[in-house]
Motif scaffolding. Structure first.
Motif, mmCIF file in Angstrom:
data_model
loop_
_atom_site.group_PDB
_atom_site.id
_atom_site.type_symbol
_atom_site.label_atom_id
_atom_site.label_comp_id
_atom_site.label_asym_id
_atom_site.label_seq_id
_atom_site.Cartn_x
_atom_site.Cartn_y
_atom_site.Cartn_z
ATOM 1 N N LEU A 175 5.071 4.923 -1.140
ATOM 2 C CA LEU A 175 4.564 4.243 0.040
ATOM 3 C C LEU A 175 3.346 3.404 -0.330
ATOM 4 N N SER A 176 3.269 2.226 0.243
ATOM 5 C CA SER A 176 2.136 1.324 0.028
ATOM 6 C C SER A 176 1.193 1.390 1.218
ATOM 7 N N GLU A 177 -0.101 1.515 0.949
ATOM 8 C CA GLU A 177 -1.086 1.512 2.031
ATOM 9 C C GLU A 177 -0.959 0.237 2.853
ATOM 10 N N GLY A 178 -0.801 -0.888 2.174
ATOM 11 C CA GLY A 178 -0.716 -2.160 2.866
ATOM 12 C C GLY A 178 0.498 -2.255 3.768
ATOM 13 N N TYR B 175 -1.585 8.333 -5.610
ATOM 14 C CA TYR B 175 -1.847 7.700 -6.897
ATOM 15 C C TYR B 175 -2.760 6.496 -6.653
ATOM 16 N N PRO B 176 -4.050 6.594 -7.066
ATOM 17 C CA PRO B 176 -5.004 5.509 -6.807
ATOM 18 C C PRO B 176 -4.485 4.154 -7.264
ATOM 19 N N LYS B 177 -4.631 3.165 -6.373
ATOM 20 C CA LYS B 177 -4.254 1.774 -6.623
ATOM 21 C C LYS B 177 -2.741 1.564 -6.730
ATOM 22 N N ARG B 178 -1.980 2.612 -6.554
ATOM 23 C CA ARG B 178 -0.518 2.476 -6.600
ATOM 24 C C ARG B 178 0.126 2.820 -5.263
ATOM 25 N N GLY B 179 -0.406 3.809 -4.578
ATOM 26 C CA GLY B 179 0.161 4.204 -3.301
ATOM 27 C C GLY B 179 0.326 5.707 -3.212
ATOM 28 N N ALA B 180 1.290 6.139 -2.434
ATOM 29 C CA ALA B 180 1.536 7.562 -2.218
ATOM 30 C C ALA B 180 3.015 7.847 -2.413
ATOM 31 N N LEU B 181 3.301 8.919 -3.123
ATOM 32 C CA LEU B 181 4.683 9.319 -3.376
ATOM 33 C C LEU B 181 5.053 10.455 -2.439
ATOM 34 N N LEU C 281 2.049 -0.404 11.195
ATOM 35 C CA LEU C 281 1.439 0.305 12.318
ATOM 36 C C LEU C 281 0.312 -0.486 12.976
ATOM 37 N N GLY C 282 -0.002 -1.663 12.418
ATOM 38 C CA GLY C 282 -1.037 -2.500 13.015
ATOM 39 C C GLY C 282 -2.432 -1.928 12.908
ATOM 40 N N VAL C 283 -2.734 -1.314 11.769
ATOM 41 C CA VAL C 283 -4.064 -0.738 11.547
ATOM 42 C C VAL C 283 -4.605 -1.252 10.215
ATOM 43 N N SER C 284 -5.861 -0.945 9.922
ATOM 44 C CA SER C 284 -6.443 -1.327 8.640
ATOM 45 C C SER C 284 -6.083 -0.291 7.580
ATOM 46 N N ARG C 285 -6.459 -0.555 6.355
ATOM 47 C CA ARG C 285 -6.130 0.358 5.258
ATOM 48 C C ARG C 285 -6.936 1.659 5.333
ATOM 49 N N THR C 286 -8.129 1.618 5.949
ATOM 50 C CA THR C 286 -8.964 2.825 5.977
ATOM 51 C C THR C 286 -8.289 3.997 6.699
ATOM 52 N N PRO C 287 -7.790 3.833 7.924
ATOM 53 C CA PRO C 287 -7.096 4.963 8.562
ATOM 54 C C PRO C 287 -5.812 5.351 7.838
#
Length: 229
Positions: free
Chosen positions: A34-37, A66-72, A43-49
């Motif tokens: 999954l990508s933060e972006g 995984y920092p700078k890569r996303g979430a598995l 969901l129409g939110v910023s990356r912080t939440p």
């Protein structure tokens, strides 16, 4: 306009609930990155939440960050499936023995059977509508019904800790090629008939076969007639 702490917490909660719901229903499968972006945009939110929601999901074991890569998305392993099903088997059969004991309330048992038959009707409707995610949730509710009927709050509380893993396992299992959802409903119907007849041994045998067939596992330590080890 600045974003308040409460607004940020609300957005993080929305991320948490949305992503978790997609994991539990199988919309997001184990091993998916999954990508933060992408989540933020969806969901129409910023990356912080998004980051805060991801951290909470990682704490619960649903994601690996995984920092700078996303979430598995964490994939459930076979050991977890066996442990969940073993726990379910022992709790569910124990509750059924309490409900069908000679000193049990026969009228209460009839009420539980009626609740289960109503659930069976909903299951058939969900399958007809093609709503497998809804079916997985209803499957979890079906099994929870006779656990709660035993009127043991400690067992009910323990069983609740299995609910999310149980729902995800069902969603994963019925999404596999070759899965037979109508057969699952037939097993649920058989379980209901065993309860109505007060046949705790028949219930245990059917439940063991049901769990092993649906989730394609063996259940070490489960010894009931007709169930191979």
């Amino acid at each position: 306009m600045s974003i308040t702490t409460n607004q940020r917490e609300s957005a993080a909660e929305r991320v948490y609930r949305s992503v978790k719901a997609d994991i539990l229903t199988g919309t997001l499968s184990g091993g998916q990155l999954l990508s933060e972006g992408e989540i933020a945009t969806a969901l129409g939110v910023s990356r912080t939440p998004v980051r805060e929601g991801f951290l909470r999901l990682e704490t619960e074991g649903w994601l690996k960050l995984y920092p700078k890569r996303g979430a598995l998305v964490s994939a459930p392993d076979m050991h977890e499936a066996v442990h969940v099903c073993q726990s379910r088997y022992f709790v569910e059969t124990g509750c059924i023995r309490a409900i069908t004991a000679p000193t049990s309330d026969v009228r209460r048992r009839a009420d539980v059977v009626a609740e289960l038959r109503a659930s069976l009707a909903r299951q058939r409707d969900l399958v007809t509508a093609g709503d497998l995610a809804g079916f997985a949730a209803e499957d979890t509710h079906f099994h929870r019904t006779f656990v709660d009927a035993a009127d043991n709050p400690i067992l009910s509380a323990f069983y609740e800790t299995l609910r999310e893993r149980q729902q995800r396992m069902v969603a994963t299992s019925i999404g596999r090629p070759g899965s037979d959802v109508p057969a699952i409903i037939d097993c649920h119907s058989a379980l209901t008939e065993h309860l109505e007849a007060g046949d705790a041994d028949g219930f245990a045998t059917t439940l063991a076969n049901h769990l092993m067939t649906v989730h394609r596992i063996d259940l070490p330590g489960v010894t009931v007639p007709g169930v191979s080890q």
